[in-house]
Design an enzyme around this catalytic site. Structure first.
Site, PDB file in Angstrom:
ATOM      1  N   LEU A 153       0.864  -1.178   0.000  1.00 10.88           N
ATOM      2  CA  LEU A 153       0.000   0.000   0.000  1.00 10.88           C
ATOM      3  C   LEU A 153       0.903   1.232   0.000  1.00 10.88           C
ATOM      4  O   LEU A 153       1.900   1.280   0.724  1.00 10.88           O
ATOM      5  CB  LEU A 153      -0.882   0.041   1.261  1.00 10.88           C
ATOM      6  CG  LEU A 153      -2.240  -0.654   1.231  1.00 10.88           C
ATOM      7  CD1 LEU A 153      -2.920  -0.485   2.585  1.00 10.88           C
ATOM      8  CD2 LEU A 153      -3.137  -0.143   0.129  1.00 10.88           C
ATOM      9  N   ASP A 154       0.556   2.239  -0.798  1.00  6.09           N
ATOM     10  CA  ASP A 154       1.318   3.488  -0.813  1.00  6.09           C
ATOM     11  C   ASP A 154       1.281   4.146   0.564  1.00  6.09           C
ATOM     12  O   ASP A 154       0.321   3.943   1.322  1.00  6.09           O
ATOM     13  CB  ASP A 154       0.732   4.460  -1.844  1.00  6.09           C
ATOM     14  CG  ASP A 154       0.914   3.966  -3.272  1.00  6.09           C
ATOM     15  OD1 ASP A 154       1.889   3.239  -3.525  1.00  6.09           O
ATOM     16  OD2 ASP A 154       0.070   4.298  -4.119  1.00  6.09           O
ATOM     17  N   PRO A 155       2.291   4.955   0.902  1.00  9.88           N
ATOM     18  CA  PRO A 155       2.300   5.625   2.214  1.00  9.88           C
ATOM     19  C   PRO A 155       1.039   6.449   2.487  1.00  9.88           C
ATOM     20  O   PRO A 155       0.557   6.477   3.625  1.00  9.88           O
ATOM     21  CB  PRO A 155       3.541   6.528   2.136  1.00  9.88           C
ATOM     22  CG  PRO A 155       4.444   5.832   1.182  1.00  9.88           C
ATOM     23  CD  PRO A 155       3.544   5.202   0.156  1.00  9.88           C
ATOM     24  N   ALA A 183      -1.920   5.846   1.436  1.00  8.90           N
ATOM     25  CA  ALA A 183      -3.108   4.988   1.478  1.00  8.90           C
ATOM     26  C   ALA A 183      -3.242   4.378   2.867  1.00  8.90           C
ATOM     27  O   ALA A 183      -2.263   4.217   3.598  1.00  8.90           O
ATOM     28  CB  ALA A 183      -3.012   3.893   0.425  1.00  8.90           C
ATOM     29  N   ARG A 190      -3.978   4.604  -8.697  1.00  8.59           N
ATOM     30  CA  ARG A 190      -3.502   5.929  -9.127  1.00  8.59           C
ATOM     31  C   ARG A 190      -3.560   6.069 -10.649  1.00  8.59           C
ATOM     32  O   ARG A 190      -3.921   7.122 -11.171  1.00  8.59           O
ATOM     33  CB  ARG A 190      -2.066   6.151  -8.627  1.00  8.59           C
ATOM     34  CG  ARG A 190      -1.976   6.420  -7.131  1.00  8.59           C
ATOM     35  CD  ARG A 190      -0.534   6.642  -6.702  1.00  8.59           C
ATOM     36  NE  ARG A 190       0.254   5.435  -6.739  1.00  8.59           N
ATOM     37  CZ  ARG A 190       1.515   5.347  -7.156  1.00  8.59           C
ATOM     38  NH1 ARG A 190       2.129   6.440  -7.610  1.00  8.59           N
ATOM     39  NH2 ARG A 190       2.172   4.211  -7.128  1.00  8.59           N
TER      40      ARG A 190
END
Length: 306
Positions: free
Chosen positions: A48-50, A52, A182
């Site tokens: 997971l992206d930071p 998110a 994204r």
């Protein structure tokens, strides 16, 4: 002066449905969980992206041998897409690369969603972990290069518009492995002629793990201060939690012993499968491992040392 003896790592097996907090990388979250459990092995089932939040499946011990199945499972996200600008990272972290005064209405948004449902072609974001000639795309992008992101097929099972205002739209997305939310936000914005980027993202399901099973780091920290490991281990789900789509096969104990020694076992009987790419092998209540059946013979591919 004698240095303090390092506490031995514990052999803990199972899956944790972590509710990853905003601003933390998946690697940092994994490290924190491993430290809290003092686990000998740990891995996560999908980054997971930071920026998110939400479900980060974390495998401990022998569950790390099933990480690929977690990553292959269907995923559900809730995302807010902000209109009016596209950014270098396709989310709030980047700087604007294109802007537009145009704003879509609900009807216009709904009309283009079928284009992004089913199997579609999608180029990953430049700021992603995709490797290009051995280098991570985000390393190239940070160095000022413009990595060429090749389109690839991804599967969007469902794309539902939950709310739309003048400046943003909220969606729920059910998708398969490798889908970049994204990129989806970027491409929807381009199609609508208004540009867009992810303003908020939350993952609520990965394979057999769901939102109502999630636990926060704060709660885990509280539990870590309780005597013993019982409270923490009570937060874990069985290894087979992420293996819902794999058929189970029961074997006798003597066959399980042969499988554990790396030997093949012939399957007999009218209903014995001749071939199967992956089976979850059990002996009584014990998990033996993940096996493969070829020409009526069962062989263990990943043995569980439980």
């Amino acid at each position: 002066m004698t240095s303090p003896t390092k506490k031995p790592r514990l052999k803990i097996n199972g899956w944790l449905a972590l509710d990853k907090p905003y601003g933390m990388t998946s690697t940092q979250a994994l490290g924190k969980v491993r430290w809290l459990f003092n686990a000998d092995k740990a891995g996560h089932g999908g980054t997971l992206d930071p920026l998110a939040t939400g479900l980060l499946p974390i495998a401990l011990g022998e569950a790390t041998k099933t990480v690929n199945w977690a990553m292959d499972g269907r995923k559900i996200y809730r995302v807010r897409v902000a209109w009016g600008s596209e950014t270098t990272t396709d989310d709030l972290e980047g700087t604007a690369t294109a802007t537009s005064p145009n704003r879509p209405n609900e009807l216009q948004i709904a009309s283009i969603l079928p284009r992004f449902t089913g199997e579609i072609m999608q180029a990953p974001p430049a700021f992603s972990a995709i490797k290009i000639d051995g280098e991570r795309a985000y390393d190239l992008a940070r160095a000022g290069e413009a990595p060429v992101m090749v389109e690839r097929p991804v599967f969007i099972e469902e794309l539902k518009l939950n709310e739309a205002t003048a400046d943003f739209a909220d969606f729920e997305i059910v998708c398969g492995k490798g889908t970049y939310i994204r990129s989806l936000a970027r491409d929807i914005g381009r199609t609508l002629g208004c540009y867009g980027h992810v303003a908020a993202l939350r993952r609520t399901q990965v394979g057999g793990l769901t939102e109502n099973q999630m636990i926060s780091l704060e709660k885990l920290e509280e539990m870590s201060h309780m005597p013993g490991q019982e409270a923490l281990q009570g937060a874990l789900f069985p290894i087979e939690t992420v293996l819902d789509g794999i058929p189970a096969l029961a074997v006798m104990e003597n066959d399980a012993a042969r499988l554990r020694q790396g030997q093949k076992v012939l399957l007999r009987g009218a209903n014995a499968p001749v071939s199967e790419a992956a089976v979850l092998v059990r002996s009584g209540t014990d998990l033996v491992g993940l096996g493969e059946i070829s020409q009526g013979a069962l062989k263990i591919k990943r043995l569980f040392n439980l």
